[in-house]
Enzyme design. Structure first.
Site, PDB file in Angstrom:
ATOM      1  N   HIS A  82      -2.048  18.157 -39.127  1.00 59.75           N
ATOM      2  CA  HIS A  82      -3.020  18.851 -39.978  1.00 59.75           C
ATOM      3  C   HIS A  82      -2.258  19.599 -41.056  1.00 59.75           C
ATOM      4  CE1 HIS A  82      -6.642  20.977 -41.202  1.00 59.75           C
ATOM      5  NE2 HIS A  82      -5.836  22.013 -41.388  1.00 59.75           N
ATOM      6  N   ASP A 161     -18.532  24.579 -36.416  1.00 54.51           N
ATOM      7  CA  ASP A 161     -17.583  24.863 -37.495  1.00 54.51           C
ATOM      8  C   ASP A 161     -18.251  24.704 -38.853  1.00 54.51           C
ATOM      9  OD1 ASP A 161     -14.980  25.351 -38.710  1.00 54.51           O
ATOM     10  OD2 ASP A 161     -15.129  23.252 -39.326  1.00 54.51           O
ATOM     11  N   ARG A 168     -18.924  31.660 -43.782  1.00 61.17           N
ATOM     12  CA  ARG A 168     -17.656  32.310 -44.167  1.00 61.17           C
ATOM     13  C   ARG A 168     -17.435  32.203 -45.662  1.00 61.17           C
ATOM     14  NH1 ARG A 168     -13.519  29.131 -40.911  1.00 61.17           N
ATOM     15  NH2 ARG A 168     -12.018  30.425 -42.006  1.00 61.17           N
ATOM     16  N   SER A 183     -11.299  27.051 -36.469  1.00 61.91           N
ATOM     17  CA  SER A 183     -11.929  26.029 -37.307  1.00 61.91           C
ATOM     18  C   SER A 183     -11.077  24.754 -37.346  1.00 61.91           C
ATOM     19  CB  SER A 183     -12.117  26.609 -38.716  1.00 61.91           C
ATOM     20  OG  SER A 183     -12.408  25.608 -39.638  1.00 61.91           O
ATOM     21  N   LYS A 187     -11.798  20.943 -34.594  1.00 62.01           N
ATOM     22  CA  LYS A 187     -11.963  19.577 -35.102  1.00 62.01           C
ATOM     23  C   LYS A 187     -10.847  18.671 -34.578  1.00 62.01           C
ATOM     24  CE  LYS A 187     -12.263  21.512 -39.061  1.00 62.01           C
ATOM     25  NZ  LYS A 187     -12.447  22.206 -40.283  1.00 62.01           N
TER      26      LYS A 187
HETATM   27  N1  URA Z   1      -9.282  24.490 -43.025  1.00 59.54           N
HETATM   28  C1  URA Z   1     -10.242  24.431 -42.070  1.00 59.54           C
HETATM   29  O1  URA Z   1     -10.531  23.368 -41.525  1.00 59.54           O
HETATM   30  N2  URA Z   1     -10.863  25.581 -41.737  1.00 59.54           N
HETATM   31  C2  URA Z   1     -10.571  26.763 -42.306  1.00 59.54           C
HETATM   32  O2  URA Z   1     -11.157  27.747 -41.925  1.00 59.54           O
HETATM   33  C3  URA Z   1      -9.571  26.817 -43.298  1.00 59.54           C
HETATM   34  C4  URA Z   1      -8.930  25.651 -43.635  1.00 59.54           C
END
Ligand code: URA
Length: 420
Positions: A82, A161, A168, A183, A187
């Site tokens: 990621h 999320d 947010r 978050s 995923k």
């Molecule tokens: N990337 C994400 O998937 N979530 C966040 O909160 C910030 C960056």
């Protein structure tokens, strides 16, 4: 469950229990808690933080709000990467096929561009026919056959999320380390990976502006992953200049494709190899290290990339090859600074990125750097280019983002830190 009690506890700096966090997330997804109460809780979390256990519970609650991929077993160790996102960051396009060539399985769920940060799915959608939306069974089939897939997370993955991120975004609570951690991880955990490496970008073109902020996020991601049984490491990497030479959608796919044939640009290749190395070490497959570079640049990974795209409906041979218009260097000297953030913004004004989620993208809009920080350039040499500018001010603006000085600058390392 009384949301007021939970909001008050967090407001007063007290830790929330597993049950409180699960109840809150479950009730919010079921529309039993209104946005104004969830916004208050998010702000309390932003201001008071969360400890490691709370972050872990929040991640689990968000993961459990949706489905997880159920891949048929026996087709390679599942791994992923990621990136927190940066300008010109196309590493996923090389890393997924590289790992697949080495026998790993990479069901990479990626995102779209928003703001100055590019999105892997928008890049891949530059390829005519490419489908970024796949069903869970297609993800299973394609990764069984080719080892890798890059697609979007369906609405069934971590729906909490999506709902929380939307709030947010409008309540100034995006920049909270526990909220970012949960978050990202909710995923990624839906893929059920055995190991994950985080590329935490640091610099003026990134979410994390300083190494200290990047390390704080890295620590939180690694520790939360560990508590949830996932092996994780992080590289803190430099985003004080774009990665590679191309910034845009079509042009980044082409750059990634060419890089897998020619072994250049250097920074893109080295970062891809460094991230892959972490995954080899975490999965105990250091025996593959000697063949890593050759697999990446000998054409093997490129063929795998082409195969993956074909299985997702795309034809890489049909990728457009836009024409360029260049700006000349106004002076002789060394490139000492490249304004990554400015370049990201310029791409948006050219239509190559989006400020709002629903905005359309001009895939062919692109920017090309001919020089990186530390390179020597002579007056009149072609400094940088853009695809089809609407007027010359775009080129002037690009030139103003590249600083040239008489003295050679001190170079920053691409990989600032490795975190375990
Ligand atoms: N990337 C994400 O998937 N979530 C966040 O909160 C910030 C960056």
């Amino acid at each position: 469950m009384n949301p007021l009690v939970i909001i008050s506890r967090k407001r007063d700096g007290l830790a929330l229990t597993r049950d409180q966090i699960f109840d809150c997330i479950t009730a919010y997804v079921a529309e039993e808690i209104p946005d104004y109460q969830m916004s208050a809780l998010l702000m309390a979390i932003y201001l008071k933080g969360m400890n490691a256990d709370e972050t872990c519970y929040l991640t689990e609650a968000m993961l459990c709000s949706g489905d997880q991929l159920a891949l048929t077993e026996g087709h390679g160790i599942v791994v992923d990467k990621h990136s927190t996102g940066g300008i010109g960051d196309k590493v996923s396009l090389l890393l997924a096929p590289l790992l697949a060539c080495l026998g790993f399985r990479v069901p990479m769920l990626s995102g779209r561009s928003l703001g100055i940060t590019g999105g892997t799915l928008d890049k891949l959608e530059s390829v005519p026919g490419f489908r970024a939306t796949l069903s869970p069974s297609e993800i299973d089939e394609i990764t069984t056959a080719t080892g890798c897939v890059i697609c979007g997370a369906s609405d069934a993955i971590a729906p909490a999320d999506k709902l929380l991120y939307r709030l947010r975004d409008v309540t100034a609570t995006v920049g909270s380390i526990p909220l970012i951690t949960a978050s990202i991880l909710a995923k990624k955990l839906a893929e059920n990976p055995a190991a994950i490496v985080f590329d935490i970008k640091c610099g003026h073109g990134a979410l994390m502006k300083t190494p200290a902020m990047a390390r704080e996020l890295g620590r939180s991601l690694i520790d939360t992953s560990g508590l949830l049984g996932l092996s994780a490491r992080a590289l803190i990497t430099d985003m004080s200049q774009p990665l590679g030479m191309m910034i845009g959608n079509t042009v980044e796919v082409r750059e990634a494709w060419v890089a897998m044939e020619q072994g250049e640009p250097h920074d893109l290749i080295e970062l891809t190899l460094a991230l892959a190395t972490q995954l080899l070490e975490m999965t105990g497959r250091q025996d593959l290290q000697p063949s890593l570079r050759k697999t990446l640049v000998s054409g093997e990974a490129s063929r795998k990339f082409q195969e993956m795209i074909a299985r997702q409906g795309g034809d890489l041979e049909q990728l457009p090859d836009p024409a360029w218009e260049y700006v000349e260097s106004p002076q002789t000297g060394y490139v000492s600074d490249i304004d990554s953030e400015g370049i990201g913004r310029l791409l948006i004004t050219m239509g190559g990125g989006r400020m709002r989620k629903e905005a359309e993208i001009n895939h062919e809009a692109g920017i090309k750097l001919n020089y990186k920080i530390g390179d020597q350039v002579r007056k009149g040499q072609l400094l940088a280019g853009v695809t089809s500018p609407s007027d010359s001010s775009v080129l002037d603006c690009l030139a103003s983002m590249i600083t040239i000085e008489p003295e050679s600058p001190e170079l920053r390392p691409l990989i600032i830190d490795t975190m375990y």
